[in-house]
Design an enzyme around this catalytic site. Structure first.
Site, PDB file in Angstrom:
ATOM      1  N   ARG A  10       0.822  -1.222   0.000  1.00  0.00           N
ATOM      2  CA  ARG A  10       0.000   0.000   0.000  1.00  0.00           C
ATOM      3  C   ARG A  10       0.852   1.265   0.000  1.00  0.00           C
ATOM      4  O   ARG A  10       0.446   2.275  -0.567  1.00  0.00           O
ATOM      5  CB  ARG A  10      -0.930   0.006   1.210  1.00  0.00           C
ATOM      6  CG  ARG A  10      -2.067  -0.948   1.020  1.00  0.00           C
ATOM      7  CD  ARG A  10      -3.104  -0.804   2.095  1.00  0.00           C
ATOM      8  NE  ARG A  10      -4.272  -1.575   1.726  1.00  0.00           N
ATOM      9  CZ  ARG A  10      -5.152  -2.070   2.576  1.00  0.00           C
ATOM     10  NH1 ARG A  10      -4.995  -1.863   3.863  1.00  0.00           N
ATOM     11  NH2 ARG A  10      -6.179  -2.761   2.146  1.00  0.00           N
ATOM     12  N   LYS A  16     -21.297 -16.601   0.341  1.00  0.00           N
ATOM     13  CA  LYS A  16     -22.706 -16.364   0.645  1.00  0.00           C
ATOM     14  C   LYS A  16     -23.445 -15.488  -0.350  1.00  0.00           C
ATOM     15  O   LYS A  16     -22.913 -14.508  -0.858  1.00  0.00           O
ATOM     16  CB  LYS A  16     -22.802 -15.690   2.012  1.00  0.00           C
ATOM     17  CG  LYS A  16     -22.492 -16.655   3.130  1.00  0.00           C
ATOM     18  CD  LYS A  16     -22.798 -16.026   4.444  1.00  0.00           C
ATOM     19  CE  LYS A  16     -22.514 -16.996   5.574  1.00  0.00           C
ATOM     20  NZ  LYS A  16     -22.308 -16.284   6.825  1.00  0.00           N
ATOM     21  N   GLY A  26     -12.200  -8.301  -1.902  1.00  0.00           N
ATOM     22  CA  GLY A  26     -10.976  -8.793  -1.280  1.00  0.00           C
ATOM     23  C   GLY A  26     -10.574 -10.195  -1.686  1.00  0.00           C
ATOM     24  O   GLY A  26      -9.422 -10.441  -2.037  1.00  0.00           O
ATOM     25  N   GLY A  84     -14.267  -3.360   0.674  1.00  0.00           N
ATOM     26  CA  GLY A  84     -15.600  -2.806   0.947  1.00  0.00           C
ATOM     27  C   GLY A  84     -15.984  -1.730  -0.059  1.00  0.00           C
ATOM     28  O   GLY A  84     -17.124  -1.679  -0.530  1.00  0.00           O
TER      29      GLY A  84
END
Ligand code: AMP
Length: 392
Positions: free
Chosen positions: A36, A198, A349, A372
């Site tokens: 990062r 999910k 992710g 996110g």
């Protein structure tokens, strides 16, 4: 269109830059992975090369108050080493105080300083105006290059943007460009591949994308709820009983819209996630005491054909339990097909981790850095951290 770095003259201007320097630290509080930091350097250098000075800020971890172990000092040192340039670290338990402001005012063109972890102030995550005002005193222009926090409205991204002329940095610009390109006017056929564990976490994404796509490919654990909605017995595979109706309504809607929906036609099954004793069965022959943990070869071929016939591809979620070698093949092969698409965007992710694991990152058009934040873009939401930036 949001303002970008190209819209400002940085000569002799002090620029406050929000980066995502939320890097992992080891137990000696050293930077364990500098990815990062490396990714953040081009924006900083862009401003410095055009005669500006830079005040850097970021959060690190989830402190609720000052916590020495989550100081940005080692991050400043690492960045300094990577840039081969002195970065003055100006610590304060309050993040901004008069000393910090003085250090900012003393910065000369070409110089860089970094302030302490913005989450040392509890106002940060509540976007309290007083903290935003403190931060705004550190620069004349604000640049947001922290894509990973753009889906949150905090003082250091949203609050401060309302107080200074503002732009998005190079990383955020790239994220927005590729998602927009893929979602607004995709070259067709446009295929979205959904996977992961999910259905529940991906409902808004499916709802947003279904009317836009030509093909929807569904693998991973979530495929079993779709198979069950067609009356298929799925054994001990992951199943969300309360999402069966949603799955059925998606399949019906896809039919109505003429969208190609592709579900697994064969599966790699085992007794448990830890078992290495596996076999491949057709989708309607899953033994009652076994679970599907990867897609089978026939499915790999089917999915790969659809993907290779597409011009724009978005990939979100693995096709199986790719962390285990015995269930990794489906994700690897589908990833390879995605990488061959003219425009391939990997969001979320776990698919980014899978792309990295299989060495496919460099072959994708774009691998999103914000888990996110990228999911919210796929849901069709406006990200507050980007919305707050000035329009051109
Ligand atoms: P998500 O966070 O929902 O994107 O899910 C990612 C996780 O789904 C990964 O850790 C995979 O191991 C897991 N996963 C993928 N396929 C399956 C499957 N068939 N059964 C159980 N877990 C799965």
């Amino acid at each position: 269109m949001k303002k970008t770095l190209k819209d400002f003259d940085f000569k002799n201007r002090r620029v406050l830059v929000r980066l995502d320097l939320n890097v992992p630290l080891n137990d000696k509080c050293e930077v364990a992975d500098a990815t990062r930091i490396e990714a953040s350097i081009p924006t900083v250098e862009y401003i410095l090369n055009r005669g500006g000075s830079v005040v850097l800020m970021s959060h690190l971890g989830r402190p609720k108050a000052y916590d020495e172990k989550l100081s940005l000092k080692p991050v400043a040192e690492k960045m300094s080493e990577l840039m081969k340039k002195d970065i003055k670290f100006v610590p304060s338990k309050k993040v901004v105080d008069e000393e910090v402001i003085k250090a900012g005012e003393a910065l000369k063109a070409g110089e860089v300083m970094m302030i302490e972890n913005t989450r040392f102030r509890e106002e940060e995550e509540k976007n309290v105006p007083e903290f935003s005002k403190d931060l705004a005193r550190l620069g004349e222009i604000f640049v947001n290059d922290a894509f990973g926090t753009c889906h949150r409205a905090h003082s250091s991204n949203v609050g401060v943007a309302s107080l200074l002329p503002s732009a998005i940095g190079l990383l955020v610009e790239k994220e927005v460009k590729f998602f927009q390109e893929a979602l607004r006017e995709p070259d067709r056929p446009f295929t979205v591949i959904m996977g992961g564990s999910k259905v529940s976490g991906k409902i808004s994404i499916i709802e947003n994308l279904l009317p836009k796509v030509d093909n929807l490919v569904i693998g991973g654990g979530m495929a079993f709820t779709f198979l069950k909605s067609k009356g298929v017995e799925v054994g001990k595979s992951l199943l969300e009983e309360d999402k069966i109706d949603f799955a059925k309504s998606c399949l019906d809607k896809a039919d109505e819209l003429g969208i190609g929906i592709y579900l697994p036609i064969d599966l790699v099954v085992a007794d448990s996630i830890d078992s290495t004793d596996t076999k491949t069965v057709d989708y309607d022959e899953i033994p009652a005491n076994m679970m599907g943990l990867d897609i089978g070869n026939k499915t790999i071929e089917l999915f790969s054909d659809v993907i290779r016939g597409s011009k724009t591809v978005i990939w979100n979620g693995p096709m199986g339990v790719f962390e285990k070698d015995q269930f990794a093949e489906g994700t690897k092969k589908v990833g390879e097909a995605v990488a061959d698409a003219p425009l391939s965007v990997v969001g979320g992710g776990d698919s980014a981790a899978a792309a990295e694991k299989f060495g496919l990152e460099g072959r994708m058009t774009h691998v999103s850095t914000g888990g996110g934040a990228s999911l919210e873009l796929l849901e069709g939401k406006d990200l507050p951290g980007i919305k707050a930036i000035e329009e051109m």
